[in-house]
Every structure is written in C-alpha cells, then in structure tokens.
Design a protein around this motif. Structure first.
Motif, mmCIF file in Angstrom:
data_model
loop_
_atom_site.group_PDB
_atom_site.id
_atom_site.type_symbol
_atom_site.label_atom_id
_atom_site.label_comp_id
_atom_site.label_asym_id
_atom_site.label_seq_id
_atom_site.Cartn_x
_atom_site.Cartn_y
_atom_site.Cartn_z
ATOM 1 N N LEU A 14 79.270 -33.125 62.234
ATOM 2 C CA LEU A 14 79.250 -32.052 62.679
ATOM 3 C C LEU A 14 80.706 -31.149 62.180
ATOM 4 N N ILE A 15 81.539 -31.527 61.917
ATOM 5 C CA ILE A 15 82.138 -30.505 60.187
ATOM 6 C C ILE A 15 81.314 -30.624 59.870
ATOM 7 N N ARG A 16 81.042 -31.090 58.921
ATOM 8 C CA ARG A 16 79.566 -30.591 57.389
ATOM 9 C C ARG A 16 79.087 -29.772 57.852
ATOM 10 N N TYR A 17 78.315 -30.130 59.286
ATOM 11 C CA TYR A 17 77.226 -29.092 59.750
ATOM 12 C C TYR A 17 77.529 -28.064 59.714
ATOM 13 N N LYS A 18 78.633 -27.452 60.238
ATOM 14 C CA LYS A 18 79.398 -26.379 60.925
ATOM 15 C C LYS A 18 78.315 -25.437 60.782
ATOM 16 N N PRO A 19 78.323 -24.983 59.777
ATOM 17 C CA PRO A 19 77.119 -23.773 60.028
ATOM 18 C C PRO A 19 76.205 -23.372 60.477
#
Length: 264
Positions: A14-19
């Motif tokens: 989720l953090i990595r793909y936040k955008p």
C-alpha cells in the motif's frame, strides 16, 4: 504466511503503490458525482433526507420510544451505508480492472481496498450530517465524542477484509454478485439500525450480537449519542472481528488471486 506477516506485506504494498491508490480513490469519487449539480453536497443531503423519511416511518408509525431517535437513526444508517456501499463496489473491482491487471503488474488487492477507501471518504463527508442533527436536536456534546474515529477505523478494517473475500470469490463465482444483495438485505434488517435491540426476543438478541456491524454501530452511538465509553465486551468484539476478517480476507485473496488471469 502468518496473519501479522500478511498484514505487514499488505501495508508495504500500500505504501509503495500509494500514488496509484490515491488516483483510484479520486477516480471513484469523480465518477460517483459526475454530472451532478450538487456534487459532494449529496453526501450531506442524502443521509439527512433518508433520516427524515425513516424517522417519520419508524418514530411515528411504529412508535419506537427511543430518545433522540433522529440521531440514533442517522448514526446507524451512516455506518451501515458505508459498509454496504464499500463491499458492493469492491466485489466487482478486480473484474472491472481486468484489462489493467493483464497489462502490468499491480498488487491486485489494491483495487478492492481502493473501493473501500473511497466509500470511507464519502462517509467522512456524511459525518457533517450527523453534526447537523446533533445541533438541531440539542444534543449535549460530551468529550467522548472525540473518540468517534475508533469504531470507524475498526469498521474500515472489517470492510477491507470482507471486500477482499468478496472480490476474490466474485472473479470465479459471478453469482455471488446477485446473491450478496439478498444477504445484505437480511443483514440490514438483522442490524438494529432503525429499531432498538431490546425490542426483539432474547433469542434473536443473541444472534444480533454475533453481528460485527451491530457492535461498530453500538460503539459509535455510545460515544456520539450517549457520551459513554463502551464496555470491554464491545471493544473486544469490534477489535477481534475487524482483525480476524482482515487476516482471513488477505489469506483468501492471496490464495485465489493465482487464478484470476484465467477468469478475467
């Protein structure tokens, strides 16, 4: 993979793909209110209008003797609508994004989570309607109301778990999309949204108290309506159900996603 590892891995993605997650949520909100003259104002007006209609029906026709019934009703209605909308939208999220999944690698659970998050954002706008009702009904603002976010976050986690399960099953078993509407109707009437739980038989009350949504709504009402912090049983029911369903949802989704490409 243990439940803790599963949640940790999901958080990393989720953090990595936040955008991407942000773009999906913004897209859902834009689509929902596209070509609407009042736009986001419907998040305020819709719960107020529904509350007014249901207050007349259940307070005067069925005569439920509940103090400050409009606030009692809109609290339950707001939380239920969020859960119902989130799970219904999330159920088809993987199927609808099938073309994107086939082209690039994206953690597939991002899609149902984004639908839950967009419904949660809509619910946050609807909290303004609850504030309006509190002011109009002369409700006393206790300091406990500042803890309103706790049941909302726990219900969000529960909704994420349910959304993961439904979206994974729907890929292979499309009938769930029709069956779930029947399930949610029964679920709604089995949740004390517009009636008091003490008005049903004792045996039915036992069944109702096995319903996690009942505990989230009850938690929220205790804080907002009565200015009380719920007892340990309510805390345990809310926390245990949210994390249990979330872990189960991640496990089910992780197992079934291997075959998604065959069905989408």
């Amino acid at each position: 993979m243990t439940g803790r590892n599963a949640i940790g891995t999901a958080l990393q993605h989720l953090i990595r793909y936040k955008p991407l997650l942000r773009e999906l949520v913004v897209r859902d909100l834009k689509v929902k209110y596209r070509r609407s003259f009042l736009g986001y104002l419907w998040s305020l007006l819709n719960p107020l209008l529904m509350m007014a209609i249901m207050t007349v029906i259940f307070s005067y026709m069925f005569r439920f003797d509940i103090p400050n019934y409009p606030l009692y009703l809109i609290c339950g209605q707001t939380l239920w609508n969020c859960f119902n909308e989130a799970t219904n939208m999330a159920m088809t999220s993987v199927i609808q994004n099938g073309s994107l999944i086939k082209k690039v690698y994206i953690p597939k659970f991002i899609f149902p989570i984004s639908r839950v998050l967009s419904s949660f954002v809509t619910m946050l706008f609807s909290l303004a309607a609850i504030l309006v009702v509190m002011i109009c009904t002369g409700t006393v603002f206790h300091w406990e109301v500042l803890l309103f976010w706790i049941p909302l976050i726990l219900m969000f986690l529960f909704s994420c778990g349910a959304a993961l399960i439904l979206s994974a099953i729907a890929v292979q078993f499309r009938d769930i999309m029709h069956l779930y509407s029947v399930i949610t109707m029964a679920w709604m009437y089995g949740t004390p949204i517009f009636y008091p739980v003490d008005k049903v038989p004792t045996a039915v009350q036992i069944v109702i108290k096995l319903n996690p949504i009942y505990h989230y709504i009850n938690f929220f009402r205790e804080l907002v309506l009565y200015g009380m912090i719920p007892g340990p049983n309510t805390w345990f029911a809310c926390i245990a159900s949210s994390f249990l369903i979330l872990v189960i949802g991640l496990a089910v989704f992780r197992k079934l996603q291997r075959n998604f490409i065959l069905y989408i």
